[in-house]
Design a protein around this motif. Structure first.
Motif, PDB file in Angstrom:
ATOM      1  N   ARG A   1      -1.061   5.424  -3.272  1.00  0.00           N
ATOM      2  CA  ARG A   1      -2.228   5.703  -2.427  1.00  0.00           C
ATOM      3  C   ARG A   1      -3.162   6.706  -3.094  1.00  0.00           C
ATOM      4  O   ARG A   1      -4.391   6.553  -3.061  1.00  0.00           O
ATOM      5  N   LEU A   2      -2.584   7.738  -3.691  1.00  0.00           N
ATOM      6  CA  LEU A   2      -3.406   8.734  -4.370  1.00  0.00           C
ATOM      7  C   LEU A   2      -4.132   8.133  -5.570  1.00  0.00           C
ATOM      8  O   LEU A   2      -5.278   8.510  -5.861  1.00  0.00           O
ATOM      9  N   PHE A   3      -3.486   7.218  -6.260  1.00  0.00           N
ATOM     10  CA  PHE A   3      -4.099   6.554  -7.408  1.00  0.00           C
ATOM     11  C   PHE A   3      -5.351   5.791  -6.982  1.00  0.00           C
ATOM     12  O   PHE A   3      -6.402   5.873  -7.644  1.00  0.00           O
TER      13      PHE A   3
ATOM     14  N   LEU B   1       6.043  13.326  -6.095  1.00  0.00           N
ATOM     15  CA  LEU B   1       5.400  12.247  -5.348  1.00  0.00           C
ATOM     16  C   LEU B   1       6.282  11.017  -5.299  1.00  0.00           C
ATOM     17  O   LEU B   1       6.731  10.526  -6.343  1.00  0.00           O
ATOM     18  N   ALA B   2       6.504  10.517  -4.102  1.00  0.00           N
ATOM     19  CA  ALA B   2       7.175   9.230  -3.952  1.00  0.00           C
ATOM     20  C   ALA B   2       6.238   8.140  -4.451  1.00  0.00           C
ATOM     21  O   ALA B   2       5.010   8.322  -4.485  1.00  0.00           O
ATOM     22  N   THR B   3       6.808   7.000  -4.819  1.00  0.00           N
ATOM     23  CA  THR B   3       6.008   5.927  -5.409  1.00  0.00           C
ATOM     24  C   THR B   3       4.891   5.467  -4.495  1.00  0.00           C
ATOM     25  O   THR B   3       3.749   5.281  -4.941  1.00  0.00           O
ATOM     26  N   ASP B   4       5.158   5.300  -3.208  1.00  0.00           N
ATOM     27  CA  ASP B   4       4.117   4.813  -2.298  1.00  0.00           C
ATOM     28  C   ASP B   4       3.003   5.839  -2.133  1.00  0.00           C
ATOM     29  O   ASP B   4       1.820   5.483  -2.034  1.00  0.00           O
TER      30      ASP B   4
ATOM     31  N   ILE C   1      -1.923  12.270 -12.255  1.00  0.00           N
ATOM     32  CA  ILE C   1      -1.719  12.687 -10.870  1.00  0.00           C
ATOM     33  C   ILE C   1      -0.297  13.204 -10.675  1.00  0.00           C
ATOM     34  O   ILE C   1      -0.067  14.264 -10.082  1.00  0.00           O
ATOM     35  N   GLN C   2       0.660  12.465 -11.212  1.00  0.00           N
ATOM     36  CA  GLN C   2       2.058  12.855 -11.079  1.00  0.00           C
ATOM     37  C   GLN C   2       2.313  14.210 -11.739  1.00  0.00           C
ATOM     38  O   GLN C   2       2.971  15.089 -11.160  1.00  0.00           O
ATOM     39  N   ARG C   3       1.770  14.397 -12.941  1.00  0.00           N
ATOM     40  CA  ARG C   3       1.963  15.660 -13.659  1.00  0.00           C
ATOM     41  C   ARG C   3       1.251  16.808 -12.945  1.00  0.00           C
ATOM     42  O   ARG C   3       1.785  17.915 -12.855  1.00  0.00           O
TER      43      ARG C   3
END
Length: 235
Positions: free
Chosen positions: A78-80, A71-74, A60-62
């Motif tokens: 949520r996306l995860f 993307l911020a961690t929070d 997702i991050q990539r």
């Protein structure tokens, strides 16, 4: 889970995404659902090597980074969760085993090898996918990133998978497609077989596996060659 009681052959441990199964289309389509929702350009399946291979969070991050969004961690958290919910319903739409997998599992099993899966996919999805593909019962253990307190490249993910399969963690062979798999095996003091058809963005020839194979037809001979005297430094 496995169908037979095995002898003292090495346990053969497989990565899942990009190793046993070509999962890229379903993974990327799930990620693209999130990206459309967030107004970010989607990622074509042809870019799988750039994003798939290190687990859903990293993918997702990539993927969002390719679309120009950090993307911020929070937000990533949520996306995860959303990714896992959507993927659970679409994990075997286009996914298929790589050519030769079934025949290779048959040969290894007949020769007395325990078989296991060690993946950074979550365990529930891993089991469900392998069941959908008709091979879950081939494996004495199917362990995901949440099966233990450790996940690849931590070597304990691999050695604990071997233990759960009923094997000797000093006598195992890792089969994977990425730096993560090879580094995990190396850290455990175990040999690694690398496939060339997976999702790594670095050619496996540059990652130092013990054996490289281009097709599953070559796996049995690779395992046979490595199995002779395989012993790791794990206590």
């Amino acid at each position: 889970m496995a169908r037979h009681i095995l002898n003292d052959r090495a346990t053969v441990v497989f990565d899942l995404d990009g190793t046993l199964a070509d999962t890229a289309a379903d993974l990327i389509e799930t990620m693209n659902v999130l990206m459309v929702r967030e107004g970010v350009a989607t990622v074509p399946v042809e870019r799988a090597r750039d994003v798939v291979g290190a687990g859903a969070r990293a993918m997702i991050q990539r993927g969002f980074a390719l679309g120009g969004r950090d993307l911020a961690t929070d937000k990533l958290d949520r996306l995860f969760v959303d990714f896992l919910d959507h993927y659970a319903e679409h994990l075997a739409v286009k996914t298929r085993l790589f050519p030769g997998v079934l025949e290779s599992l048959d040969r290894l099993e007949a020769a007395g090898h325990r078989l296991a899966v060690c993946t950074n996919k979550v365990e529930l999805h891993s089991i469900a996918l392998l069941r959908a593909l008709g091979v879950a019962d081939r494996f004495a253990a199917i362990c995901g990133r949440d099966s233990f307190a450790y996940s690849k490249p931590d070597p304990r993910h691999l050695t604990l998978t071997v233990e759960r399969a009923g094997g000797d963690p000093r006598r195992a062979i890792m089969v994977g497609d990425s730096r993560t798999d090879i580094d995990t095996a190396r850290a455990a003091g175990l040999p690694a077989v690398a496939v060339t058809f997976g999702y790594t963005d670095t050619p496996v020839s540059e990652l130092g596996p013990d054996v490289i194979i281009d097709h599953y037809d070559a796996l049995f001979d690779a395992v046979a060659a490595l199995d002779h005297g395989v012993t790791s430094a794990v206590a």
